[in-house]
Design an enzyme around this catalytic site. Structure first.
Site, mmCIF file in Angstrom:
data_model
loop_
_atom_site.group_PDB
_atom_site.id
_atom_site.type_symbol
_atom_site.label_atom_id
_atom_site.label_comp_id
_atom_site.label_asym_id
_atom_site.label_seq_id
_atom_site.Cartn_x
_atom_site.Cartn_y
_atom_site.Cartn_z
ATOM 1 N N THR A 1 7.905 -5.805 -0.251
ATOM 2 C CA THR A 1 8.763 -5.028 0.673
ATOM 3 C C THR A 1 7.964 -4.337 1.772
ATOM 4 O O THR A 1 8.532 -3.908 2.778
ATOM 5 C CB THR A 1 9.517 -3.923 -0.094
ATOM 6 N N ASP B 1 -9.877 -3.601 -0.206
ATOM 7 C CA ASP B 1 -10.636 -4.665 -0.889
ATOM 8 C C ASP B 1 -12.036 -4.811 -0.299
ATOM 9 O O ASP B 1 -13.011 -5.003 -1.021
ATOM 10 C CB ASP B 1 -9.890 -5.997 -0.788
ATOM 11 N N ASP C 1 -8.145 -6.760 4.486
ATOM 12 C CA ASP C 1 -7.667 -5.705 3.580
ATOM 13 C C ASP C 1 -8.766 -4.660 3.437
ATOM 14 O O ASP C 1 -9.807 -4.898 2.816
ATOM 15 C CB ASP C 1 -7.310 -6.313 2.220
ATOM 16 N N ARG D 1 0.972 -0.098 -0.662
ATOM 17 C CA ARG D 1 2.064 -0.834 -0.052
ATOM 18 C C ARG D 1 2.550 -1.906 -1.004
ATOM 19 O O ARG D 1 1.764 -2.721 -1.470
ATOM 20 C CB ARG D 1 1.511 -1.544 1.190
HETATM 21 C C1 PRP Z 1 -3.468 -0.321 3.149
HETATM 22 C C2 PRP Z 1 -4.087 0.649 4.127
HETATM 23 C C3 PRP Z 1 -2.945 1.594 4.417
HETATM 24 C C4 PRP Z 1 -1.754 0.692 4.361
HETATM 25 C C5 PRP Z 1 -1.336 0.404 5.779
HETATM 26 O O1 PRP Z 1 -3.441 0.206 1.890
HETATM 27 O O2 PRP Z 1 -5.241 1.278 3.649
HETATM 28 O O3 PRP Z 1 -2.838 2.661 3.473
HETATM 29 O O4 PRP Z 1 -2.155 -0.509 3.700
HETATM 30 O O5 PRP Z 1 -0.168 -0.330 5.807
HETATM 31 P P1 PRP Z 1 1.195 0.236 6.388
HETATM 32 O O6 PRP Z 1 0.866 0.893 7.677
HETATM 33 O O7 PRP Z 1 2.035 -1.002 6.546
HETATM 34 O O8 PRP Z 1 1.799 1.181 5.389
HETATM 35 P P2 PRP Z 1 -2.853 -0.591 0.623
HETATM 36 O O9 PRP Z 1 -1.379 -0.361 0.518
HETATM 37 O O10 PRP Z 1 -3.280 -2.019 0.683
HETATM 38 O O11 PRP Z 1 -3.481 0.163 -0.629
HETATM 39 P P3 PRP Z 1 -5.009 0.229 -1.122
HETATM 40 O O12 PRP Z 1 -5.763 1.076 -0.125
HETATM 41 O O13 PRP Z 1 -4.902 0.898 -2.443
HETATM 42 O O14 PRP Z 1 -5.552 -1.159 -1.183
HETATM 43 N N1 URA Z 2 -3.585 -2.897 5.096
HETATM 44 C C1 URA Z 2 -4.811 -3.411 5.260
HETATM 45 O O1 URA Z 2 -5.742 -3.109 4.479
HETATM 46 N N2 URA Z 2 -5.017 -4.275 6.274
HETATM 47 C C2 URA Z 2 -4.049 -4.611 7.124
HETATM 48 O O2 URA Z 2 -4.300 -5.391 8.058
HETATM 49 C C3 URA Z 2 -2.768 -4.059 6.943
HETATM 50 C C4 URA Z 2 -2.572 -3.192 5.924
#
Ligand code: PRP
Ligand code: URA
Length: 206
Positions: free
Chosen positions: A105, A200, A197, A101
């Site tokens: 944005t 993380d 997160d 994400r």
């Molecule tokens: C997080 C999570 C989802 C997304 C959800 O991933 O694991 O994939 O955000 O958010 P949304 O419903 O608003 O799209 P992130 O984009 O942080 O990537 P990562 O797993 O690589 O940290």
């Molecule tokens: N992605 C995450 O990892 N946590 C949230 O709460 C939303 C998006």
């Protein structure tokens, strides 16, 4: 259709991964165990084929899964749900979809995808612990549909009402499974109360 899987064991483990004191090891183990428990419930309606086999004692009329199962984790955090389900369904093939994400944005940016060849005829489970705005899950579903998938189940741990509404609007044919439906998103697009997160916390990157 939205399904909340609130079996006591699932809810108990969710409370562990929500706690801010929970470290990477416990987060990873409990997330994986939750995914397995959820898969057990989700696969209740998978069709069976009748078969005839031989036990050491004699013939036996029984049944086996009639459909392949394909797991597609959304990278990164969805990876934390694969092992638990694979242990339960060792024949499941695993595809991957890389999305992150954009922090400003909140739009999903895709960087990788690879799906098993049997995806179009399989029961496809898209895995991601977090359903926040729903942008990532919606993009992942569009991508597997483009590849030919027809039976798709979205398996997340925590969802926000905004994310559920987005999937119901974009993909009304997809069943959504959550361990909990939370209150809302905050101004940064994080689920409240959520668990922070997920990527993380799973990989110790913060
Ligand atoms: C997080 C999570 C989802 C997304 C959800 O991933 O694991 O994939 O955000 O958010 P949304 O419903 O608003 O799209 P992130 O984009 O942080 O990537 P990562 O797993 O690589 O940290
Ligand atoms: N992605 C995450 O990892 N946590 C949230 O709460 C939303 C998006």
């Amino acid at each position: 259709m939205l399904n909340i899987l609130d079996h006591p064991l699932i809810t108990h483990k969710l409370s562990i991964i929500r706690r801010k004191e929970t470290g990477t090891k416990d987060f990873r183990e409990n997330l994986d165990e939750m995914a397995a428990l959820m898969a057990y419930e989700i696969t209740q309606d998978i069709p069976l084929n009748e078969i005839d086999i031989e036990t050491p004692v004699g013939p036996c009329h029984t049944a086996e899964l009639a459909r392949d199962i394909v797991l597609i984790p959304i990278l990164r955090a969805g990876l934390g749900m694969v092992d638990g389900i694979s242990n339960l369904i060792p024949t499941a093939k695993v595809g991957h979809i890389g999305l992150f994400r954009d922090h400003v944005t909140l739009e999903p940016q895709d960087y990788y995808s690879k799906f098993p060849p049997n995806t179009p005829d399989a029961v496809v489970m898209i895995l991601d612990p977090m359903l926040a705005t729903g942008g990532s899950a919606s993009a992942a579903i569009s991508s597997v549909k483009k590849f030919g998938a027809k039976i798709i189940k979205l398996v997340c741990i925590v969802g926000a009402p905004e994310g559920v509404a987005r999937i119901e609007r974009d993909h009304p044919d997809v069943d959504i499974y959550l361990a909990a439906l939370d209150e809302k998103l905050n101004e940064n697009g994080y689920i409240v109360p959520g668990l922070g997160d997920a990527g993380d916390r799973l990989f110790g990157t913060k």
